[in-house]
Design a protein around this motif. Structure first.
Motif, PDB file in Angstrom:
ATOM      1  N   TYR A 132       0.758  74.593  62.412  1.00 36.94           N
ATOM      2  CA  TYR A 132       0.679  74.390  60.969  1.00 36.94           C
ATOM      3  C   TYR A 132       1.542  73.179  60.590  1.00 36.94           C
ATOM      4  O   TYR A 132       2.575  72.904  61.200  1.00 36.94           O
ATOM      5  CB  TYR A 132       1.168  75.624  60.215  1.00 36.94           C
ATOM      6  N   ASN A 133       1.085  72.448  59.579  1.00 37.44           N
ATOM      7  CA  ASN A 133       1.763  71.244  59.070  1.00 37.44           C
ATOM      8  C   ASN A 133       1.823  70.112  60.093  1.00 37.44           C
ATOM      9  O   ASN A 133       2.628  69.192  59.970  1.00 37.44           O
ATOM     10  CB  ASN A 133       3.178  71.563  58.575  1.00 37.44           C
ATOM     11  N   ASN A 148      -2.989  71.396  57.884  1.00 32.65           N
ATOM     12  CA  ASN A 148      -2.876  71.372  56.428  1.00 32.65           C
ATOM     13  C   ASN A 148      -4.286  71.360  55.847  1.00 32.65           C
ATOM     14  O   ASN A 148      -4.997  70.360  55.931  1.00 32.65           O
ATOM     15  CB  ASN A 148      -2.089  70.145  55.965  1.00 32.65           C
ATOM     16  N   HIS A 362       2.722  66.036  54.478  1.00 37.22           N
ATOM     17  CA  HIS A 362       2.853  67.479  54.303  1.00 37.22           C
ATOM     18  C   HIS A 362       4.201  67.879  53.703  1.00 37.22           C
ATOM     19  O   HIS A 362       4.537  69.063  53.699  1.00 37.22           O
ATOM     20  CB  HIS A 362       2.674  68.201  55.648  1.00 37.22           C
TER      21      HIS A 362
END
Length: 395
Positions: A132-133, A148, A362
């Motif tokens: 994630y990210n 994202n 992000h």
């Protein structure tokens, strides 16, 4: 007669509706010079590209010499071209022994694409795990790995078989199984606002991949080539990936990327079918010559040796109640503010004062600090004074 800015808006594809529209016609070392002669310090190195500074004389000379000899003569992989051979050998010399075989491409996102194919081909598995990210590039495959949803939702359907884990979270490693072809991880997360996981996480990640037969792929497109205070980010954690991704800073300003693995793994792209991965301009002779000159410059001038201390100086000087944190390692940092509004106002004010920065995809409340590695102590002091002046005025 239309100005260059007007022509830019009329004929060049736009990536946002509000581009900065700064018009530069010269760059040297730490500095950019606009069409009016105004001087700007580049605090982001063209987003992690100009590690040895803009137009380093050794890189320029290598580009000129190679361009005068030959440029493109054949698609990658068929002819023996000394710029490719010499750069690949020089990379092998500074990397662990299992990272001895380089496939040159044109960019970071192409390095990701090639590594995805390599992992699937070598393991005969289809599942890929990312964080994630994360940010791994903008082409369809690399975008599929981006952690994202905001940047992906307009382009679905993307690649199937992609799963996500939280960077630095040990429990999530249980999602890596014998069905996993590869785990793609930024050694230091860049667009997440500069996040650095700890030693225990990386050791557990390496062990989990080894135990399940999944390939561990480290994306060092932003953090490689000295930016963290070591030549490669993974050296901080005493583990080695199965595939390493490089781009940005390795070309001294020229476009080039690479995915690097062992000869045993890489040869799987050459059979069943042949030409498992091909590129016309990958390993362009001029770019490879620039890359070799960049690597030699970093080594010969011992540029990496001072990076840690320079990063610590930034952190020492950047003290203000409105600065929540200066996060990062070496010269890969993010200055964290309360919100995007404050961050954007500080960035805009700094640009007016001749200091170039931006924020992260992000993590919009953090200001990017990734200058050329050649930045001096006095230049760091000046940059910090400009940042603090504007933080004081705005926050």
């Amino acid at each position: 007669m239309l100005t260059q800015r007007q022509l830019f808006l009329q004929h060049n594809a736009q990536t946002t509706l509000e581009p900065l529209l700064l018009e530069f016609n010269k760059a040297n070392g730490m500095y950019l010079y606009d069409s009016q002669g105004k001087k700007y310090m580049d605090l982001i190195a063209g987003i992690g590209v100009s590690n040895v500074g803009h137009c380093h004389p050794a890189v320029v000379a290598a580009v000129q010499e190679q361009a005068a000899s030959y440029m493109h003569i054949m698609v990658y992989g068929e002819f023996v071209q000394s710029p490719q051979v010499n750069f690949a050998k020089a990379l092998a010399d500074v990397l662990p022994s299992n990272l001895n075989c380089t496939y040159f491409v044109n960019s970071g996102t192409e390095a990701v694409e090639g590594a995805m194919k390599l992992a699937k081909r070598y393991t005969n598995r289809s599942e890929i795990i990312a964080c994630y990210n994360s940010y791994h590039g903008s082409t369809q495959g690399a975008l599929s790995l981006m952690g994202n949803e905001e940047f992906k939702q307009a382009y679905r359907p993307l690649l199937p078989g992609i799963s996500f884990i939280h960077y630095g979270a040990l429990p999530d490693l249980n999602l890596i199984t014998s069905k996993t072809a590869a785990v793609f991880v930024e050694t230091i997360q860049g667009e997440a606002g500069i996040r650095v996981a700890d030693q225990a996480y990386f050791e557990a990640l390496r062990k989990k991949c080894t135990d399940t037969g999944a390939l561990l792929v480290f994306d060092e497109i932003q953090c490689g080539f000295g930016r963290t205070g070591k030549m490669f980010g993974f050296e901080h954690f005493n583990i080695v990936p199965d595939i390493l991704l490089l781009a940005k800073g390795i070309g001294g300003g020229m476009p080039i990327g690479a995915f690097i693995s062992s000869r045993e793994i890489m040869i799987s792209l050459a059979t069943n079918p042949i030409l498992g991965h091909i590129t016309t301009f990958g390993g362009h002779p001029v770019s490879c010559a620039a890359g070799l000159a960049t690597l030699q410059t970093i080594l010969n001038e011992d540029i990496v040796a001072g990076v840690t201390e320079k990063g610590l100086l930034f952190k020492k000087l950047l003290k203000h109640p409105a600065i929540k944190e200066v996060r990062g390692i070496g010269l890969m940092m993010g200055i964290v503010f309360e919100n995007f509004d404050i961050n954007k106002k500080v960035i805009d004010a700094c640009i007016k004062d001749g200091l170039i920065s931006d924020w992260f995809l992000h993590c919009s409340n953090a200001m990017r600090v990734v200058p050329p590695l050649i930045i001096t102590e006095s230049e760091i002091e000046w940059a910090c004074s400009i940042i603090l002046k504007n933080v004081e005025a705005i926050a």
